[in-house]
Design a protein around this motif. Sequence first.
Motif, PDB file in Angstrom:
ATOM      1  N   THR A  28      -9.292  -2.697 -12.540  1.00 38.30           N
ATOM      2  CA  THR A  28      -9.408  -2.524 -11.092  1.00 38.30           C
ATOM      3  C   THR A  28      -8.018  -2.448 -10.487  1.00 38.30           C
ATOM      4  O   THR A  28      -7.202  -3.348 -10.700  1.00 38.30           O
ATOM      5  CB  THR A  28     -10.183  -3.690 -10.444  1.00 38.30           C
ATOM      6  N   ASN A  29      -7.752  -1.377  -9.755  1.00 41.45           N
ATOM      7  CA  ASN A  29      -6.481  -1.235  -9.047  1.00 41.45           C
ATOM      8  C   ASN A  29      -6.734  -1.246  -7.548  1.00 41.45           C
ATOM      9  O   ASN A  29      -7.638  -0.548  -7.065  1.00 41.45           O
ATOM     10  CB  ASN A  29      -5.784   0.083  -9.433  1.00 41.45           C
ATOM     11  N   VAL A  30      -5.948  -2.019  -6.825  1.00 38.14           N
ATOM     12  CA  VAL A  30      -6.055  -2.103  -5.373  1.00 38.14           C
ATOM     13  C   VAL A  30      -4.786  -1.542  -4.754  1.00 38.14           C
ATOM     14  O   VAL A  30      -3.672  -1.927  -5.138  1.00 38.14           O
ATOM     15  CB  VAL A  30      -6.270  -3.556  -4.902  1.00 38.14           C
ATOM     16  N   TYR A  31      -4.945  -0.630  -3.795  1.00 42.25           N
ATOM     17  CA  TYR A  31      -3.812   0.000  -3.117  1.00 42.25           C
ATOM     18  C   TYR A  31      -3.840  -0.422  -1.646  1.00 42.25           C
ATOM     19  O   TYR A  31      -4.740  -0.035  -0.898  1.00 42.25           O
ATOM     20  CB  TYR A  31      -3.888   1.527  -3.251  1.00 42.25           C
ATOM     21  N   GLU A  32      -2.862  -1.243  -1.280  1.00 45.36           N
ATOM     22  CA  GLU A  32      -2.818  -1.752   0.084  1.00 45.36           C
ATOM     23  C   GLU A  32      -2.406  -0.648   1.060  1.00 45.36           C
ATOM     24  O   GLU A  32      -1.574   0.204   0.736  1.00 45.36           O
ATOM     25  CB  GLU A  32      -1.848  -2.928   0.185  1.00 45.36           C
ATOM     26  N   LYS A  33      -2.998  -0.684   2.240  1.00 45.06           N
ATOM     27  CA  LYS A  33      -2.675   0.286   3.281  1.00 45.06           C
ATOM     28  C   LYS A  33      -2.930  -0.334   4.646  1.00 45.06           C
ATOM     29  O   LYS A  33      -3.472  -1.444   4.753  1.00 45.06           O
ATOM     30  CB  LYS A  33      -3.519   1.553   3.123  1.00 45.06           C
ATOM     31  N   ILE A  84      -2.155   9.293  -5.373  1.00 46.34           N
ATOM     32  CA  ILE A  84      -2.258   8.572  -6.634  1.00 46.34           C
ATOM     33  C   ILE A  84      -2.507   9.607  -7.724  1.00 46.34           C
ATOM     34  O   ILE A  84      -3.527  10.296  -7.711  1.00 46.34           O
ATOM     35  CB  ILE A  84      -3.403   7.546  -6.607  1.00 46.34           C
ATOM     36  N   ARG A  85      -1.595   9.734  -8.664  1.00 45.54           N
ATOM     37  CA  ARG A  85      -1.711  10.720  -9.737  1.00 45.54           C
ATOM     38  C   ARG A  85      -2.045  10.023 -11.052  1.00 45.54           C
ATOM     39  O   ARG A  85      -1.447   9.013 -11.379  1.00 45.54           O
ATOM     40  CB  ARG A  85      -0.408  11.509  -9.890  1.00 45.54           C
ATOM     41  N   TYR A  86      -2.974  10.624 -11.805  1.00 43.13           N
ATOM     42  CA  TYR A  86      -3.345  10.097 -13.116  1.00 43.13           C
ATOM     43  C   TYR A  86      -3.122  11.197 -14.151  1.00 43.13           C
ATOM     44  O   TYR A  86      -3.655  12.305 -14.023  1.00 43.13           O
ATOM     45  CB  TYR A  86      -4.813   9.660 -13.117  1.00 43.13           C
ATOM     46  N   ASN A  87      -2.335  10.904 -15.180  1.00 49.24           N
ATOM     47  CA  ASN A  87      -1.972  11.920 -16.182  1.00 49.24           C
ATOM     48  C   ASN A  87      -2.743  11.779 -17.493  1.00 49.24           C
ATOM     49  O   ASN A  87      -2.366  12.348 -18.502  1.00 49.24           O
ATOM     50  CB  ASN A  87      -0.470  11.867 -16.464  1.00 49.24           C
ATOM     51  N   GLY A  88      -3.828  11.022 -17.455  1.00 51.57           N
ATOM     52  CA  GLY A  88      -4.618  10.801 -18.659  1.00 51.57           C
ATOM     53  C   GLY A  88      -4.343   9.470 -19.325  1.00 51.57           C
ATOM     54  O   GLY A  88      -5.152   8.990 -20.128  1.00 51.57           O
ATOM     55  N   LEU A  89      -3.203   8.867 -18.984  1.00 48.67           N
ATOM     56  CA  LEU A  89      -2.831   7.572 -19.573  1.00 48.67           C
ATOM     57  C   LEU A  89      -2.516   6.521 -18.521  1.00 48.67           C
ATOM     58  O   LEU A  89      -2.914   5.366 -18.641  1.00 48.67           O
ATOM     59  CB  LEU A  89      -1.625   7.754 -20.506  1.00 48.67           C
ATOM     60  N   LYS A  90      -1.794   6.905 -17.486  1.00 48.82           N
ATOM     61  CA  LYS A  90      -1.379   5.936 -16.478  1.00 48.82           C
ATOM     62  C   LYS A  90      -1.320   6.576 -15.097  1.00 48.82           C
ATOM     63  O   LYS A  90      -1.384   7.806 -14.950  1.00 48.82           O
ATOM     64  CB  LYS A  90      -0.013   5.338 -16.838  1.00 48.82           C
ATOM     65  N   PHE A  91      -1.183   5.715 -14.070  1.00 48.98           N
ATOM     66  CA  PHE A  91      -1.134   6.159 -12.688  1.00 48.98           C
ATOM     67  C   PHE A  91       0.315   6.205 -12.187  1.00 48.98           C
ATOM     68  O   PHE A  91       1.162   5.428 -12.622  1.00 48.98           O
ATOM     69  CB  PHE A  91      -1.935   5.214 -11.784  1.00 48.98           C
ATOM     70  N   ARG A  92       0.556   7.133 -11.256  1.00 49.50           N
ATOM     71  CA  ARG A  92       1.847   7.231 -10.589  1.00 49.50           C
ATOM     72  C   ARG A  92       1.599   7.457  -9.109  1.00 49.50           C
ATOM     73  O   ARG A  92       0.679   8.185  -8.729  1.00 49.50           O
ATOM     74  CB  ARG A  92       2.662   8.386 -11.169  1.00 49.50           C
TER      75      ARG A  92
END
Length: 503
Positions: A387-392, A454-462
């Motif tokens: 679970t990833n939470v992105y504050e805004k 939020i970008r996902y390259n198949g392995l991790k987020f950027r």
Amino acid sequence: MIRKILISLFCTMMFVTMVYAQRRLNLGDVSNIRVANSGNIMRNKKITGYFLLVIKDQLSKDTIRYSLQILDENMHKVREYEYLDAKDVYVCEAASNDSTTAFLLSNSHTGDMELKILDADGQLKFSYKRPYVKGQGKPNIYYSAYHDIRDANHSLFDAGTHGYMAILDVRHRIHTAVFEVNYFDAAKKKHWKYTQPKEAHKEWVAEFMAKTDNLMLLEVTRSRKNNKCTSSLTAFSIESKKKVFELKEKKEAYHLVPSFVMPKPGTDTITVAGEYFKGANKVRGRASKGIGFYDIDSKGNILTSTYNAWNKELSGTLTANKKGKYQGLGYLYLHNMIPGPDGKLFVVGEGYKRVLSSQGVMFNNTKLISTNLVMLEFDGKYHLKRTNVYEKQRITLRDMADFRNIHKMGYASKRYNSFDYKLTTITEDYKNFSICYTDMRRVSKKERGAYHIIRYNGLKFRNDDLPIQKDKTNISIYPAKAGNLLIFETNEKGSSMRMEKVS
């Protein structure tokens, strides 16, 4: 909506010199041009091009010469179709397949609806007109879906090699509405229609979810005057034009509301996901139990069922009660489900909750706000892995929320695009995707927020930010072809548009 906002962008682009270097287009002023409207051309819920409806000249009081101009996914003009029609006509939506492009048109004055199918040379291949019927409400082509993903059509979809399907919402009177499923065959030049039987004080609404080689899958929602609401997955055959199944859950412990439907490539299996409830009534007005997943076959039989409860399987890094309310976050509105590599699934949600407004404790003085963005990652067996939470920045979704149902306000907020979540782009192989949302936190005095990607390259987020300048530059972001975003910038020196790769 994008089709309204992009009018100035497209008409400028069509009538000025185009400079397409480093994926950037410099734009000039617009003059002496009349545009009815513009928008995206969709295929399998993905953008394959754009259209521009231009008013060429007015031949009489009621007759206008139109030019329907078609652009490819890189904004290059590929063909044009001119025709005569009545005034007050605009293109609602467009869709394409391997050989044709279909346009759904509506006359805002008379209520007539027309479908035009053009071949690869821009010639009219098939046309069907549905006149307004007295005693019935005008077809509501712009029906706003509960879980619209912004870059998808609401009414018109490609269906099979030669066909298209249009789903219309027709209202008869207060608390009475039905839906129409229209199928158009360009090769045989035939039209077929299924109309939901009318029932007094019941509103039937159908929303396109997905398609297989032979099935069109719709979510069918029935609302009653007493606020009872049921929702189920219904399939129509593209070949026979008949209803194939309605998802039955008699042997299941819970009732799942289909928010996302996704055929598994190379198999006869369809994944259905959404929130699940104890009982089928009033599903829009009460708290769900969690997120469920079904695998079903092409006949609607449930092969496997997986339930993830808010206060159990979905309470890892975030703590929730049995009604799904997370501490500090509130309830989750599920925006989108995204397939990933190795059978993974990602669910994008956004928190919403009721709080006191700034005036203090008074009558009808609470409001609904959105909180943070949440990314839930499931493995191939539909178990939560991360679970990833992105504050805004928190924003107000609804004022005067004292005696209003919080879940119904959440659905209404999505209907009017009030949440910060904007769109998702995904590559054809499902290995990369990007999510875009608005964060109105100010990093400096020169900014009034940013588009967060939020970008996902198949392995991790950027994570990346596109600042929204307060004074000098105004940035707007729109969906584009897979793996890209359209970025439209305006400042004191002029305007420019660029297509940026994000996946």
